[in-house]
Design an enzyme around this catalytic site. Structure first.
Site, PDB file in Angstrom:
ATOM      1  CG  ASN A 132      -0.228  -0.169   2.516  1.00  0.00           C
ATOM      2  OD1 ASN A 132       0.807  -0.818   2.561  1.00  0.00           O
ATOM      3  ND2 ASN A 132      -0.748   0.407   3.573  1.00  0.00           N
ATOM      4  CE1 TYR A 154      14.041  -2.312   9.116  1.00  0.00           C
ATOM      5  CE2 TYR A 154      16.347  -1.703   8.906  1.00  0.00           C
ATOM      6  CZ  TYR A 154      15.111  -1.951   8.332  1.00  0.00           C
ATOM      7  OH  TYR A 154      14.958  -1.831   6.973  1.00  0.00           O
TER       8      TYR A 154
END
Length: 282
Positions: free
Chosen positions: A17, A171
């Site tokens: 998206n 991360y």
């Protein structure tokens, strides 16, 4: 008006998206793929779908499929929803990611690790049979050269809330897991007609950084590349015939690169696989 030639192939792109995922979905649709945009927000996905349809005069095959990688039940529903369509699956792109957000996923994993690795691990596992059935098929895992900042995976820490300042250590761990997963998946699927690729897209200006302190984002944004540039290596591994025979490698700038020592640790890759299986089967 030019006619879009559909190629009969089906692709599912997570996090399609926005950012690299949106560009990847658009480019695949323009090449004639039937593309599923797997993401949380139907509204954001609709914006991308409308853009693709306007570029193809409504001829592209693109649709939304609900997926929240932080919730393993949502991952199961997504896979089931795709499988009930009884379509082939030639391309699975594990693209969704986040950086700098803190906390735990709904399913009890450190947030970045849970979204980037565990959710994708389960989704891939549930779709593996379909990929083999649809061969030749490819799995592209979007990782990062940030994996070089850690030497291993603490399997207890990934079950606890984010601990480091800014979440960048977590991360790096999640991205190391992505590369180890691609390596192990490639090994396990060797000879099945399904090939696997891990890619570093570059430091890309996308909303993956949305939870980072804004002054820091502003500072590093000067060194970032566009999502269009960032999607190049993903698309290269997803579609180029010259890499059809390769599997389990790590790519930067559309070339095979040597990943870190930890990312080549076969024992760690196997341990991550076994732990992940255990987590998703509970």
């Amino acid at each position: 008006m030019s006619y879009l030639k559909l190629n009969g192939k089906v692709a599912l792109v997570t996090g399609a998206n926005s950012g690299i995922g949106a560009v990847t979905a658009r480019e695949l649709a323009l090449q004639g793929y039937h593309v599923f945009l797997a993401c949380r927000s139907i509204n954001k996905a609709q914006t991308v779908i409308q853009e693709i349809q306007s570029l193809t005069y409504g001829q592209a095959k693109v649709e939304f499929i609900a997926l929240d990688l932080a919730d393993l039940d949502s991952v199961r529903r997504c896979a089931q929803s795709f499988l009930t369509r009884d379509l082939p699956l030639h391309l699975l792109i594990a693209n969704a990611g986040l950086a700098g957000q803190k906390g735990l996923t709904q399913s009890g994993f450190e947030l970045t690790f849970g979204v980037c690795h565990v959710g994708h691990f389960l989704l891939t596992k549930l779709l593996t049979e379909k990929l083999i059935e649809s061969k030749p098929a490819r799995v592209v895992v979007v990782a990062s050269k940030a994996h070089r900042h850690v030497q291993s995976i603490n399997f207890n820490a990934v079950l606890k809330p984010t601990n480091s300042f800014g979440g960048l250590k977590e991360y790096a761990v999640a991205k190391l897991a992505n590369i180890l997963f691609a390596k192990e998946l490639g090994r396990r699927l060797y000879g099945t007609g399904v090939t696997v690729y891990a890619v570093h897209p570059g430091v890309v200006s996308t909303n993956v950084w949305r939870a980072m302190p804004q002054p820091l984002v502003k500072l590093i944004s000067h060194f970032m590349i566009s999502p269009e540039e960032g999607a190049k290596t993903t698309l290269y591994c997803a579609t180029q015939p010259q890499v059809a025979g390769d599997t389990g490698f790590y790519y930067e700038d559309c070339k095979v690169k040597v990943s870190s020592h930890a990312a080549q640790n076969i024992n760690l890759a196997n341990e991550l696989w076994e732990q992940s299986l255990n987590w998703v089967e509970q």
